[in-house]
Write an enzyme that holds these catalytic residues in place. Structure first.
Site, PDB file in Angstrom:
ATOM      1  N   GLY A  24      -2.664  -3.077  55.622  1.00 48.52           N
ATOM      2  CA  GLY A  24      -3.294  -3.722  54.477  1.00 48.52           C
ATOM      3  C   GLY A  24      -4.709  -3.195  54.371  1.00 48.52           C
ATOM      4  O   GLY A  24      -5.188  -2.501  55.267  1.00 48.52           O
ATOM      5  N   MET A  26      -8.975  -3.317  54.024  1.00 49.38           N
ATOM      6  CA  MET A  26      -9.983  -3.995  54.823  1.00 49.38           C
ATOM      7  C   MET A  26      -9.993  -5.476  54.467  1.00 49.38           C
ATOM      8  O   MET A  26      -9.691  -5.852  53.332  1.00 49.38           O
ATOM      9  CB  MET A  26     -11.380  -3.448  54.491  1.00 49.38           C
ATOM     10  CG  MET A  26     -11.555  -1.979  54.732  1.00 49.38           C
ATOM     11  SD  MET A  26     -13.238  -1.480  54.338  1.00 49.38           S
ATOM     12  CE  MET A  26     -13.509  -2.190  52.725  1.00 49.38           C
ATOM     13  N   GLY A  29      -7.213  -9.416  57.177  1.00 52.48           N
ATOM     14  CA  GLY A  29      -6.870 -10.245  58.333  1.00 52.48           C
ATOM     15  C   GLY A  29      -6.070  -9.535  59.405  1.00 52.48           C
ATOM     16  O   GLY A  29      -5.459 -10.180  60.250  1.00 52.48           O
ATOM     17  N   SER A  31      -7.072  -7.703  62.060  1.00 51.33           N
ATOM     18  CA  SER A  31      -7.551  -7.922  63.425  1.00 51.33           C
ATOM     19  C   SER A  31      -7.345  -9.370  63.855  1.00 51.33           C
ATOM     20  O   SER A  31      -7.065  -9.643  65.020  1.00 51.33           O
ATOM     21  CB  SER A  31      -9.027  -7.531  63.539  1.00 51.33           C
ATOM     22  OG  SER A  31      -9.165  -6.142  63.319  1.00 51.33           O
ATOM     23  N   ASP A  97      -4.902  -2.024  67.548  1.00 50.62           N
ATOM     24  CA  ASP A  97      -5.651  -2.275  66.317  1.00 50.62           C
ATOM     25  C   ASP A  97      -6.275  -0.965  65.840  1.00 50.62           C
ATOM     26  O   ASP A  97      -6.466  -0.036  66.631  1.00 50.62           O
ATOM     27  CB  ASP A  97      -6.723  -3.342  66.572  1.00 50.62           C
ATOM     28  CG  ASP A  97      -7.201  -3.992  65.278  1.00 50.62           C
ATOM     29  OD1 ASP A  97      -6.459  -3.949  64.273  1.00 50.62           O
ATOM     30  OD2 ASP A  97      -8.312  -4.554  65.263  1.00 50.62           O
ATOM     31  N   GLU A  98      -6.598  -0.906  64.567  1.00 53.22           N
ATOM     32  CA  GLU A  98      -7.215   0.285  63.950  1.00 53.22           C
ATOM     33  C   GLU A  98      -6.367   1.532  64.235  1.00 53.22           C
ATOM     34  O   GLU A  98      -6.874   2.617  64.485  1.00 53.22           O
ATOM     35  CB  GLU A  98      -8.651   0.481  64.460  1.00 53.22           C
ATOM     36  CG  GLU A  98      -9.552  -0.736  64.342  1.00 53.22           C
ATOM     37  CD  GLU A  98      -9.960  -1.075  62.912  1.00 53.22           C
ATOM     38  OE1 GLU A  98      -9.479  -0.415  61.979  1.00 53.22           O
ATOM     39  OE2 GLU A  98     -10.752  -2.020  62.738  1.00 53.22           O
TER      40      GLU A  98
END
Ligand SMILES: [Zn+2]
Length: 211
Positions: A24, A26, A29, A31, A97-98
């Site tokens: 999705g 930035m 939600g 993270s 993440d990321e």
């Protein structure tokens, strides 16, 4: 009528590990969900590792806009994720993440961990960059993941339409060329990012009061 063959028996109790990609824009939600997922699995006695790259905090941490945070392993390009995980005693799952900033090789390593080591991998990241072109790592996840989920927490463009794309803003103007990865939204950086609807990503209109 053709002869029918019974399907070979599936071992009972077997559950394949899964590779899931949640994507999705930035602020949607990602993270926060990554941290919640880690909490839920940990509470069931499962052991996991939390990985990130270029988190907004600038350190090896997963932090969310709503103020949660957790120490994490920073994924540098040279990190072999299979070696990382097999170097630990027992790992049941990974929170990545990321993940859009990982290398394509590292995405292959995640698939190896799922298939060869039975580790569940939950990956979170952007799908596309500031030009609306897919990140190579995200593309590989679209190709390999068992499940791909667009996160539904709605982020709005300044016009009120759903924000789908990330715009890179330099000097108050939407830019469409440049390096794929530039860290922005820090005091030291002239670059900032803004979530836009498709219409305004394409036209470059940024709305009033957003400079
Ligand atoms: Zn818009």
């Amino acid at each position: 009528m053709t002869e029918s063959f019974a399907l070979s028996a599936v071992p009972s109790g077997a559950r394949d590990a899964v590779l899931k990609f949640y994507f999705g824009p930035m602020d949607c939600g990602k993270s926060t969900l990554a941290l919640q997922m880690n909490y839920n699995h940990g509470r069931q006695g499962r052991r996991g590792l939390v990985l990130t790259k270029h988190d907004r905090s600038g350190g090896p941490q997963v932090t969310s806009r709503i103020g949660l945070g957790l120490d994490a392993i920073e994924v540098v390009d040279s990190l072999d994720l299979v070696a990382l995980v097999t170097g630990h005693d027992r790992i049941d799952y990974l929170i990545c993440d990321e993940v859009c900033f990982y290398t394509v090789d590292q995405i292959e390593q995640l698939a190896d961990l799922v298939d060869d080591h039975g580790i569940d991998v939950y990956a979170f990241g952007l799908a596309s960059d500031f030009r609306s072109v897919m990140f190579p790592a995200a593309q590989r996840l679209f190709e390999l993941a068992d499940e791909v989920c667009r996160l539904q927490v709605e982020v709005l463009c300044w016009c009120g339409r759903p924000g789908l794309l990330n715009g890179r803003i330099v000097g108050g103007q939407l830019v469409r060329t440049g390096e794929q990865v530039v860290i922005g939204d820090t005091d030291a950086s002239p670059v900032r990012y803004q979530v836009l609807c498709r219409r305004h990503h394409r036209s470059g209109l940024l709305g009033e009061g957003t400079f």
